[in-house]
Scaffold this active site. Structure first.
Site, PDB file in Angstrom:
ATOM      1  N   GLU A  80      -1.697   5.542  -0.585  1.00  0.00           N
ATOM      2  CA  GLU A  80      -0.758   4.429  -0.485  1.00  0.00           C
ATOM      3  C   GLU A  80      -1.017   3.672   0.800  1.00  0.00           C
ATOM      4  O   GLU A  80      -1.521   4.228   1.782  1.00  0.00           O
ATOM      5  CB  GLU A  80       0.692   4.935  -0.502  1.00  0.00           C
ATOM      6  CG  GLU A  80       1.091   5.650  -1.776  1.00  0.00           C
ATOM      7  CD  GLU A  80       2.501   6.224  -1.710  1.00  0.00           C
ATOM      8  OE1 GLU A  80       3.025   6.573  -2.769  1.00  0.00           O
ATOM      9  OE2 GLU A  80       3.059   6.301  -0.584  1.00  0.00           O
ATOM     10  N   ASP A 104     -18.734  -8.871  -1.899  1.00  0.00           N
ATOM     11  CA  ASP A 104     -17.650  -9.737  -2.385  1.00  0.00           C
ATOM     12  C   ASP A 104     -17.200 -10.693  -1.280  1.00  0.00           C
ATOM     13  O   ASP A 104     -16.009 -10.831  -1.014  1.00  0.00           O
ATOM     14  CB  ASP A 104     -16.468  -8.886  -2.869  1.00  0.00           C
ATOM     15  CG  ASP A 104     -15.432  -9.708  -3.641  1.00  0.00           C
ATOM     16  OD1 ASP A 104     -15.740 -10.860  -3.995  1.00  0.00           O
ATOM     17  OD2 ASP A 104     -14.330  -9.205  -3.865  1.00  0.00           O
TER      18      ASP A 104
END
Length: 880
Positions: free
Chosen positions: A599, A735
């Protein structure tokens, strides 16, 4: 040198804040994001033909939703879909009941009803008033209808239509995107007729308005001001066929009763919002007596039954009598919180015409609302507006009448209560002043999405898990936390493109010899071809290399990343150079994202600058806590995930460059394992630039956020500097784009990689079934066709990133090409027969810089510049 570029006006786009031609994403019927409980129906034939089986291309149950019995021409059986939030719907697809070849039922025609609140239902009509849409001709084919005008709704009902008594079954999919404005209705005076000698009928009414028309007033609906289509410079021309002149505009004349001094409009939203600005697309054809409004005053109220706040936000425009172009006028709304806004637009000439109105707001509601009890002093944090003097024009639209004497005790009690509340609020504001200021700059709207930065190294792992920079209110996710998976484009790629082996079949000339040539060009990846690692160019070219790698699963989700095979052994605390931060000094504020094993949280780190000591990358906060992003490994993570997490920390701690996101410290002495990284509160570069115009006299006069040509060049230099650093370590980014360039409070650019995990940029990625999500519009031809990612392919992506910067991110690369056409165009680069399509030269881009972009897009890798060369070529253009 290029001063004339500062005076260039941006040509108005054909579309508004939402582009209906690109807002075409499947909303979740087929892939299950729309749950069964959100599907209901007026009836069903059997349990196995219930509404939960009305999913496109799915064969569950008996294969479709079927209403009970024979459908009669007079019947109104319906399938109802709850999207759980407002959506902008542009396309609707239907299918019959195939049932693995046994089905015979389908709907030849159907109607659509919709609702924004589940209570008031409206019938969709096209621009010519037709309600019935064409359906299917067989049980298996998918037939799609463009919705023109689009639908803005949460609930949709599909109503099959038949001319004879028959059995009907349907499967459906809805396409569109979230409605970020949150606007549920606007009210305005009805549009008026204009009389011109050569044009006998110019109706400037809102022809698609879906609310109430009463006494020359429009109320309770939406229409052409929110359909995503902007009017042209000449309002007599239209973007639609078979309509009358002036169709695209809603217009008023200043000598008509009810609209003599100003036009008053009221806007109602889905919930309380913190408004930053309003954009109004206005015509300025002054030769016909039409101009943008001279000024506007807006009042606010926090809920629908409240009184209007006494103090408005006022804004005066600088009128332009030289440029007749229609344009967006941006009105700052000073972070006022409201559920409803009422604005008065004052005439500058005989006519005033609007074609689009949109609002930008933040989801985090901050305590910036002004007091409603007559105090005109601005609260802490409000900005002061400079406005033209207005006499009696800025009186509140409605005022409270004097209370009766019998209500005096009640009023006194209310005042005492309000005073106590204000004291408490002031105390809280003073206590969290610093935090509030930071949060105000960062509209955090994506709360539960995974954010990753993934770089590939020839010598070690590089997986940067960084905090998401919350996107601007524009463009997503709105409102509630969005945990939906990525959207997929409605345009489906040829199945042969689903893996590299089939790609070779698609391009037969892409033979082994071609691949060998590509390997000789200096890039290799062992899962595709058998090139020898550490190949290099000749002495005049850069060194590109990758080692043998294995594939591991990212700790926080679905991304696959490369890890050298020699580093798969377990790591310990002694391998980690980052300092151990006291865990109890991390105060968790909210969750930013999550994945399979980890998380990401937004936290306050007490005493972090002092802990990091001299050379800390954080600004001096005088002992106050700072905001950081903390990635935390879950307690139930596998041993492999734990090992990967430690590897990730090891590599991130090696990166030390002002233009690369930075690891600050770790908490790994006990579970759960945590890493602490910088929090970039000013968003990503794509967001930042798309909200700005090129600097000019007009932008200064109207307080429009702007950037100069020098600013754009400085951004390009920073990105090239960061990529030069990565290339020196043989890291391959894969990317690079403006969405993955973050800005801190000092507008320093730091390269990251999390755009893939955010729905805001889902249209920038093409999902290949069973494989990955690829940013094909930024990828070199060899990356698309051969799966080769090297520093040379990063150079190609850098050229596209430069193109984005000098178009101010106003459009997507190759915006006129579909995804499959972009891939086909990469084949033309491979063939090199002169048929490949290049990006056009942006108007703001100096010719020498566009030549540099073209070199980045060279077909041959050896002809592309290095990042060192790019940095040296760009740096002299920036004023030091």
């Amino acid at each position: 040198m290029h001063l004339f570029l500062l005076l260039i006006f941006q040509l108005p786009a054909a579309n508004g804040q939402i582009d209906p031609e690109h807002c075409r994403y499947a909303l979740g019927m087929e892939d299950g994001r729309i749950s069964d409980e959100d599907l209901t129906a007026s009836s069903r034939w059997y349990e196995t033909t219930g509404p939960q089986y009305a999913r496109l291309n799915c064969e569950g149950g008996d294969g479709a939703w079927c209403p009970e019995g024979q459908l009669e021409p007079s019947d109104s059986q319906y399938l109802q879909i709850d999207l759980r939030r407002l959506a902008f719907l542009t396309l609707f697809g239907t299918q019959g009941r195939y049932a693995r070849g046994l089905g015979k039922e389908f709907a030849r025609e159907y109607r659509l009803n919709y609702s924004r609140d589940g209570q008031l239902w409206k019938s969709w009509k096209d621009r010519l008033g037709k309600e019935v849409l064409e359906g299917n001709k067989n049980t298996y084919g998918v037939f799609s209808n463009d919705l023109k005008p689009p639908i803005i709704a949460r609930y949709v009902r599909v109503i099959p239509v038949t001319r004879l008594s028959t059995t009907v079954c349907m499967r459906v999919e809805l396409y569109g995107c979230p409605w970020e404005d949150g606007l549920v209705s606007y009210s305005a005076p009805e549009g008026q007729l204009m009389m011109l000698p050569s044009y006998p009928y110019i109706s400037l009414n809102d022809s698609t308005y879906d609310g109430v028309h009463d006494k020359r007033k429009l109320s309770g609906g939406l229409g052409q001001l929110t359909d995503g289509v902007t009017g042209q410079d000449n309002f007599l021309k239209t973007r639609q066929y078979k309509v009358w002149p002036g169709y695209d505009y809603l217009g008023w004349r200043n000598d008509t009763p009810g609209t003599r001094e100003y036009v008053e409009m009221e806007f109602v939203f889905d919930r309380l919002r913190n408004f930053t600005s309003m954009k109004v697309h206005s015509n300025n054809m002054f030769s016909r007596g039409v101009k943008i409004f001279s000024s506007v005053s807006c009042w606010f109220k926090p809920y629908l039954t409240a009184s209007w706040e006494l103090e408005p936000v006022s804004f005066s425009t600088i009128l332009d009598d030289r440029n007749p172009s229609a344009r967006y006028v941006t009105v700052p709304l000073n972070h006022r919180t409201a559920r409803s806004i009422r604005c008065r637009f004052y005439y500058a000439d005989v006519w005033m015409m609007f074609s689009e109105v949109s609002f930008q707001s933040e989801d985090i509601i901050l305590p910036t609302q002004r007091p409603m009890m007559g105090s005109s002093a601005p609260e802490h944090g409000d900005r002061t507006m400079t406005t033209a003097p207005q006499t009696n024009n800025t009186t509140a639209p409605s005022a409270s009448s004097t209370s009766d004497e019998g209500n005096t005790p009640i009023l006194i009690g209310c005042l005492v209560t309000i005073i106590l509340l204000l004291v408490i609020i002031i105390f809280l504001i003073l206590w969290c002043q610093c935090v509030c200021k930071v949060l105000e700059k960062a509209p955090r709207q994506i709360l539960d999405e995974e954010v990753t930065v993934r770089l590939s190294s020839c010598s070690d792992t590089i997986i940067l898990q960084t905090p998401p920079v919350p996107p601007r209110s524009r463009h997503p996710p709105t409102g509630p936390t969005n945990t939906d998976p990525y959207y997929e484009r409605v345009f489906l790629l040829d199945p042969q493109y689903q893996n590299p082996a089939m790609l070779r079949n698609k391009l037969p000339e892409l033979s082994q010899s071609a691949e060998a040539s590509a390997c000789g060009g200096g890039y290799a990846e062992p899962d595709i071809t058998q090139c020898t690692p550490h190949q290099s160019f000749n002495n005049n070219g850069p060194h590109y290399a990758e080692t043998d790698i294995v594939r591991l699963q990212g700790v926080t989700g679905s991304n696959m990343y490369a890890v050298p095979a020699l580093t798969v052994d377990s790591l310990t605390r002694k391998d980690i150079s980052a300092a151990e931060f006291p865990r109890h000094q991390l105060i968790f504020r909210e969750k930013l994202g999550e994945g399979q094993f980890g998380e990401v949280h937004l936290c306050e780190a007490e005493g972090l600058p002092e802990f990091l000591g001299e050379g800390s990358p954080l600004p001096n906060r005088d002992g106050r806590s700072v905001l950081v992003a903390v990635k935390q490994l879950r307690a139930d993570a596998t041993s492999q995930a734990r090992n990967d997490f430690l590897k990730e920390i090891k590599i991130m701690s090696r990166l030390d460059d002002p233009n690369i996101i930075r690891l600050l410290c770790v908490c790994v002495s006990s579970d759960p394992l945590c890493m602490v990284t910088e929090y970039m509160e000013n968003g990503d570069l794509n967001m930042f630039l798309s909200q700005r115009e090129i600097e000019s006299t007009l932008t200064h006069a109207n307080n429009i956020p702007s950037v100069s040509l020098s600013d754009l060049l400085h951004m390009a230099v920073q990105i090239s500097s960061g990529m030069k650093y990565l290339a020196s370590l043989n890291f391959v980014h894969r990317d690079l784009a403006t969405r993955n360039c973050l800005l801190d409070r000092r507008l320093t650019i730091k390269i990251a990689d999390f755009g893939m995990s955010r729905n805001l940029y889902s249209s920038d990625y093409y999902r290949i079934q069973g494989r990955a999500v690829l940013p094909i519009r930024w990828m070199a031809w060899e990356s698309i066709l051969l799966g080769k990612f090297t520093t040379a392919s990063d150079v190609w992506a850098f050229g596209v990133t430069l193109w984005e910067i000098f178009t101010l991110c106003k459009e997507q690369p190759y915006s006129l090409l579909s995804d499959e056409q972009v891939i086909e165009n990469s084949g033309e680069f491979f063939r090199n027969q002169g048929r490949q399509i290049f990006l056009y030269a942006p108007p703001l881009c100096p010719p020498s810089l566009f030549e540099l972009m073209m070199r980045c897009w060279s077909r041959n890798i050896t002809d592309r510049p290095t990042f060192e060369g790019l940095y040296q070529a760009l740096r002299p253009h920036v004023n030091q």
